[in-house]
Design a protein around this motif. Sequence first.
Motif, short mmCIF file in Angstrom:
data_model
loop_
_atom_site.label_atom_id
_atom_site.label_comp_id
_atom_site.label_asym_id
_atom_site.label_seq_id
_atom_site.Cartn_x
_atom_site.Cartn_y
_atom_site.Cartn_z
N GLY A 213 0.76 -0.91 -0.09
CA GLY A 213 0.46 0.16 -0.05
C GLY A 213 0.79 1.42 0.33
O GLY A 213 0.30 1.90 0.59
N VAL A 214 1.86 1.35 -0.18
CA VAL A 214 2.75 2.42 -0.51
C VAL A 214 2.74 3.12 -2.02
O VAL A 214 3.06 1.99 -2.78
N PHE A 215 2.11 3.77 -2.07
CA PHE A 215 2.18 4.74 -3.26
C PHE A 215 3.58 5.52 -3.20
O PHE A 215 3.06 6.87 -2.84
N VAL A 216 4.11 5.32 -4.48
CA VAL A 216 4.95 5.90 -4.91
C VAL A 216 5.00 7.45 -6.09
O VAL A 216 4.31 7.12 -7.08
N VAL A 217 5.56 8.31 -5.44
CA VAL A 217 5.01 9.61 -6.23
C VAL A 217 6.20 9.73 -6.46
O VAL A 217 7.36 10.84 -5.96
#
Length: 282
Positions: A213-217
């Motif tokens: 659930g880590v959303f990388v930007v």
Amino acid sequence: ACGEKGFNVAEPKGEIREQILKAALGLTVMEAEQAFSTAIVEGEGSWSEDSVKIVLKRKREIIQQSGALDYLEADENMDSIGGLDNLKKWLRGRKNHFTDAAQQRGIPKPKGILLTGVPGCGKSLTAKVIGNEWGLPLVRFDLGSVYQGVVGSSERNIRSALKLAEAVSPCVLFIDEIEKGLSGVGGSGDLDSGTSMRVFGTILSWMNDQDSGVFVVATANKLKSLPPELKRKGRFDEIFFVDLPDHPSVVEIFTIHLDRAEPNWKESNIDVEKLADYTADA
């Protein structure tokens, strides 16, 4: 439970309970107990949204102690961005993909996006907006700090940072100007004894495997300076090019800033259309 001042505190219920538990993700049992006790005392024996903020404050302190990660607080929302309609539409369509209801229905969590393009056109602002709009903690990853020998080996540093990001998930992991952190990749590999290549390999493996659930930007000013492996489909859900704003977007940007600085500006003689025209001639 009884708090430090003798409060007889009932267990939180419903949505507040879920928010407090999510806020405590990534804390050890002792750290969580300390955060809960502080929330009980400051809340005078009751649970509220302020209790969530207190637990998040403790998490922020833990994250900042890591050195490579920094917890950011942002007040920006989608209305803070002028233009970028396709990007905003994409983000709105995935806003609820991290909720428990979405997971029960088998909806996959988005993995991340790469924002590239002209400097100063809203890439970093977009990262802040995502965290606030989605209701997720926003954590900035200083990729350059993993190369500091005084902290330890670069590979160990990055693994620890990524592990901590997973521990506080779901969250938004903001990697600004990722090309600078990978500046040694693509060359001979000897300039830094291959450290950049090993760090790059660690990042790629983690991006492929993680489903926490880590959303990388990630942002990059020059897409061509990034290794092709990072741009391959599957590393990021999408790659968005952030260009100079067109005329309607410039009008929208002026309107956003005027609304903040002078709420009654529309009663004056300010013509945002003409202002937008002036920028085109600049």
